[in-house]
Design an enzyme around this catalytic site. Structure first.
Site, PDB file in Angstrom:
ATOM      1  N   ALA A  65       0.834  -1.227   0.070  1.00  0.00           N
ATOM      2  CA  ALA A  65      -0.038   0.109  -0.053  1.00  0.00           C
ATOM      3  C   ALA A  65       0.899   1.332   0.008  1.00  0.00           C
ATOM      4  O   ALA A  65       2.235   1.246   0.325  1.00  0.00           O
ATOM      5  CB  ALA A  65      -0.824   0.039   1.487  1.00  0.00           C
ATOM      6  N   GLY A 110       0.640  -5.051   0.887  1.00  0.00           N
ATOM      7  CA  GLY A 110      -0.592  -5.014   0.022  1.00  0.00           C
ATOM      8  C   GLY A 110      -0.365  -5.668  -1.280  1.00  0.00           C
ATOM      9  O   GLY A 110      -1.117  -6.258  -1.792  1.00  0.00           O
ATOM     10  N   GLU A 113      -0.771  -9.367  -0.492  1.00  0.00           N
ATOM     11  CA  GLU A 113      -2.134  -9.451  -0.252  1.00  0.00           C
ATOM     12  C   GLU A 113      -2.630  -9.554  -1.716  1.00  0.00           C
ATOM     13  O   GLU A 113      -3.658 -10.418  -2.176  1.00  0.00           O
ATOM     14  CB  GLU A 113      -2.652  -8.476   0.476  1.00  0.00           C
ATOM     15  N   GLU A 133       4.439  -5.029   7.375  1.00  0.00           N
ATOM     16  CA  GLU A 133       3.726  -3.987   7.840  1.00  0.00           C
ATOM     17  C   GLU A 133       4.429  -3.601   9.192  1.00  0.00           C
ATOM     18  O   GLU A 133       4.136  -2.192  10.035  1.00  0.00           O
ATOM     19  CB  GLU A 133       2.273  -4.130   8.057  1.00  0.00           C
TER      20      GLU A 133
HETATM   21  N1  CO8 Z   1       4.718   3.261  -0.865  1.00  0.00           N
HETATM   22  C1  CO8 Z   1       5.169   4.334  -1.328  1.00  0.00           C
HETATM   23  N2  CO8 Z   1       6.045   4.538  -1.763  1.00  0.00           N
HETATM   24  C2  CO8 Z   1       6.836   3.574  -2.251  1.00  0.00           C
HETATM   25  C3  CO8 Z   1       6.681   2.218  -1.607  1.00  0.00           C
HETATM   26  C4  CO8 Z   1       5.259   2.178  -0.981  1.00  0.00           C
HETATM   27  N3  CO8 Z   1       4.855   0.969  -0.181  1.00  0.00           N
HETATM   28  N4  CO8 Z   1       7.435   1.108  -1.817  1.00  0.00           N
HETATM   29  C5  CO8 Z   1       8.399   1.985  -2.508  1.00  0.00           C
HETATM   30  N5  CO8 Z   1       8.047   3.078  -2.978  1.00  0.00           N
HETATM   31  C6  CO8 Z   1       8.876   4.058  -3.315  1.00  0.00           C
HETATM   32  C7  CO8 Z   1       9.988   4.765  -2.717  1.00  0.00           C
HETATM   33  O1  CO8 Z   1       9.801   5.591  -1.754  1.00  0.00           O
HETATM   34  C8  CO8 Z   1      10.862   5.406  -3.791  1.00  0.00           C
HETATM   35  O2  CO8 Z   1      10.381   6.696  -4.311  1.00  0.00           O
HETATM   36  P1  CO8 Z   1      11.530   7.813  -4.577  1.00  0.00           P
HETATM   37  O3  CO8 Z   1      12.101   7.241  -5.673  1.00  0.00           O
HETATM   38  O4  CO8 Z   1      10.478   8.929  -4.915  1.00  0.00           O
HETATM   39  O5  CO8 Z   1      12.173   8.182  -3.174  1.00  0.00           O
HETATM   40  C9  CO8 Z   1      10.765   4.441  -4.824  1.00  0.00           C
HETATM   41  O6  CO8 Z   1       9.543   3.411  -4.647  1.00  0.00           O
HETATM   42  C10 CO8 Z   1      11.675   3.268  -5.200  1.00  0.00           C
HETATM   43  O7  CO8 Z   1      11.867   2.787  -4.018  1.00  0.00           O
HETATM   44  P2  CO8 Z   1      13.238   2.540  -3.240  1.00  0.00           P
HETATM   45  O8  CO8 Z   1      14.152   3.584  -3.710  1.00  0.00           O
HETATM   46  O9  CO8 Z   1      13.025   2.200  -1.676  1.00  0.00           O
HETATM   47  O10 CO8 Z   1      13.760   1.134  -3.834  1.00  0.00           O
HETATM   48  P3  CO8 Z   1      14.691   0.247  -3.300  1.00  0.00           P
HETATM   49  O11 CO8 Z   1      15.311  -0.597  -4.273  1.00  0.00           O
HETATM   50  O12 CO8 Z   1      15.796   0.633  -2.412  1.00  0.00           O
HETATM   51  O13 CO8 Z   1      13.905  -0.551  -2.268  1.00  0.00           O
HETATM   52  C11 CO8 Z   1      11.839  -1.907  -1.425  1.00  0.00           C
HETATM   53  C12 CO8 Z   1      12.951  -1.406  -2.593  1.00  0.00           C
HETATM   54  C13 CO8 Z   1      12.658  -2.641  -0.504  1.00  0.00           C
HETATM   55  C14 CO8 Z   1      10.668  -2.529  -1.864  1.00  0.00           C
HETATM   56  C15 CO8 Z   1      11.531  -0.484  -0.676  1.00  0.00           C
HETATM   57  O14 CO8 Z   1      11.228   0.393  -1.510  1.00  0.00           O
HETATM   58  C16 CO8 Z   1      10.684  -0.821   0.411  1.00  0.00           C
HETATM   59  O15 CO8 Z   1      10.649  -1.257   1.505  1.00  0.00           O
HETATM   60  N6  CO8 Z   1       9.375  -0.392   0.262  1.00  0.00           N
HETATM   61  C17 CO8 Z   1       8.290  -0.490   1.347  1.00  0.00           C
HETATM   62  C18 CO8 Z   1       7.640  -1.908   1.426  1.00  0.00           C
HETATM   63  C19 CO8 Z   1       6.643  -1.808   2.310  1.00  0.00           C
HETATM   64  O16 CO8 Z   1       6.774  -1.614   3.843  1.00  0.00           O
HETATM   65  N7  CO8 Z   1       5.626  -2.158   2.037  1.00  0.00           N
HETATM   66  C20 CO8 Z   1       4.199  -2.419   2.936  1.00  0.00           C
HETATM   67  C21 CO8 Z   1       3.569  -0.961   3.167  1.00  0.00           C
HETATM   68  S1  CO8 Z   1       2.322  -1.223   4.075  1.00  0.00           S
HETATM   69  C22 CO8 Z   1       0.860  -2.170   3.402  1.00  0.00           C
HETATM   70  O17 CO8 Z   1       1.376  -2.555   2.340  1.00  0.00           O
HETATM   71  C23 CO8 Z   1      -0.166  -2.035   4.323  1.00  0.00           C
HETATM   72  C24 CO8 Z   1      -1.355  -2.916   3.323  1.00  0.00           C
HETATM   73  C25 CO8 Z   1      -2.773  -2.718   4.368  1.00  0.00           C
HETATM   74  C26 CO8 Z   1      -3.078  -1.240   4.123  1.00  0.00           C
HETATM   75  C27 CO8 Z   1      -4.498  -1.138   5.071  1.00  0.00           C
HETATM   76  C28 CO8 Z   1      -5.127   0.150   4.966  1.00  0.00           C
HETATM   77  C29 CO8 Z   1      -4.898   1.026   5.984  1.00  0.00           C
END
Ligand code: CO8
Length: 258
Positions: A65, A110, A113, A133
């Site tokens: 998400a 997400g 999921e 999460e």
């Molecule tokens: N949300 C928003 N932006 C994201 C997300 C995300 N989940 N994942 C990556 N991005 C963005 C980064 O911020 C970055 O943007 P920018 O270039 O503008 O800085 C771009 O994508 C590229 O990402 P990275 O530079 O971080 O790339 P890396 O190769 O260094 O890392 C990863 C890749 C490991 C995937 C890393 O991006 C990461 O850890 N992402 C987050 C993963 C995460 O925590 N996902 C879970 C999110 S919470 C969730 O899904 C809850 C679901 C239920 C919601 C319920 C509703 C309330």
């Protein structure tokens, strides 16, 4: 521009691409709304026999998400976002046609999921799955805790949700999150599988999906009653007559969807 792109890479196949490569296809509310609109169109399009869900850009299926959208939410907005995600993923899972998730790269939060809402999850060699999460101070909210525990059982589901650790394609296969690991291009494999499914008897596939999905929520006796009715219903189709006649005549079957 829509955040979900629909294409038709082969006859009978609809491909839905989550298209936010700049944010690793993270699911903002708008993405779920766009996905929902595509699912409405697919539900009323009898020419669609199989659906592929994929992510844009090659680096991620969906990295979760959208954290930027969630960061400032209050509890009410979070509840609404969770309800939206659960509803849309249930709808995807409930499509009468088979759904294939083509997972190349990250399927986190997400994204994991979303993959688990598909019927068949194909993992590319670089696929990474996880429910990270807790590392953000929250828990899965798009049905993930429930789909995960039903898929992998409590030991692995608790391990993944409590640690937030990422797992590779082989571990996802071993646990039952991925259905298959693909050695080459996951998109090509997903298309080949979708074409194969699109040529089978669609009502038999629908009946199989219903039997398997309903069984998950019923006791054995009720689930077997449901299976029996769905099995019987297949005998009301022309495709059942064709499938069995073709086998007995030692020729390939040609299914018409009737
Ligand atoms: N949300 C928003 N932006 C994201 C997300 C995300 N989940 N994942 C990556 N991005 C963005 C980064 O911020 C970055 O943007 P920018 O270039 O503008 O800085 C771009 O994508 C590229 O990402 P990275 O530079 O971080 O790339 P890396 O190769 O260094 O890392 C990863 C890749 C490991 C995937 C890393 O991006 C990461 O850890 N992402 C987050 C993963 C995460 O925590 N996902 C879970 C999110 S919470 C969730 O899904 C809850 C679901 C239920 C919601 C319920 C509703 C309330």
């Amino acid at each position: 521009m829509s955040t979900v792109l629909r294409s038709s890479p082969a006859e009978g196949v609809a491909r839905l691409e989550i298209h936010r490569p700049q944010a690793l296809n993270a699911l903002m509310p708008e993405v779920l709304i766009d996905l929902d609109a595509h699912l409405s169109a697919i539900e009323s399009d009898a020419s669609v026999r199989a659906v592929i869900v994929a992510g844009a850009g090659g680096k991620a299926f969906v990295a979760g998400a959208d954290i930027a959208s969630m960061a400032s939410m209050d509890a009410w907005a979070a509840e609404a976002f969770s309800a939206l995600g659960q509803r849309v993923l249930d709808r995807l899972s409930g499509l009468s046609v088979p759904v294939i998730a083509a997972v190349g790269g990250f399927a986190l939060g997400g994204g994991c999921e979303l993959a688990m809402a598909a019927d068949i999850v194909l993992a590319g060699p670089n696929a990474k799955f996880g429910q990270p999460e807790v590392k953000l101070g929250v828990i899965p909210g798009f049905g993930g805790t429930q789909r995960l525990i039903r898929r992998v059982g409590p030991a692995a589901a608790l391990d993944l949700c409590l640690t937030g650790r990422m797992i590779d394609a082989q571990e996802a296969l071993r646990l039952g999150i991925a259905s298959r690991v693909v050695e080459g291009d996951v998109e090509e494999a997903a298309l080949a599988l979708a074409v194969e499914l699109a040529q089978l008897a669609p009502r038999a596939l629908t009946a199989a999906k219903r039997a398997l999905h309903e069984a998950a929520n019923l006791d054995l006796a009720a689930a077997q009653r449901a299976e029996r009715s769905l099995f019987a219903l297949c005998f009301a189709t022309a495709d059942q007559k064709e499938g069995m006649a073709a086998f007995l005549a030692k020729r390939p079957a040609t299914f018409t969807g009737r």
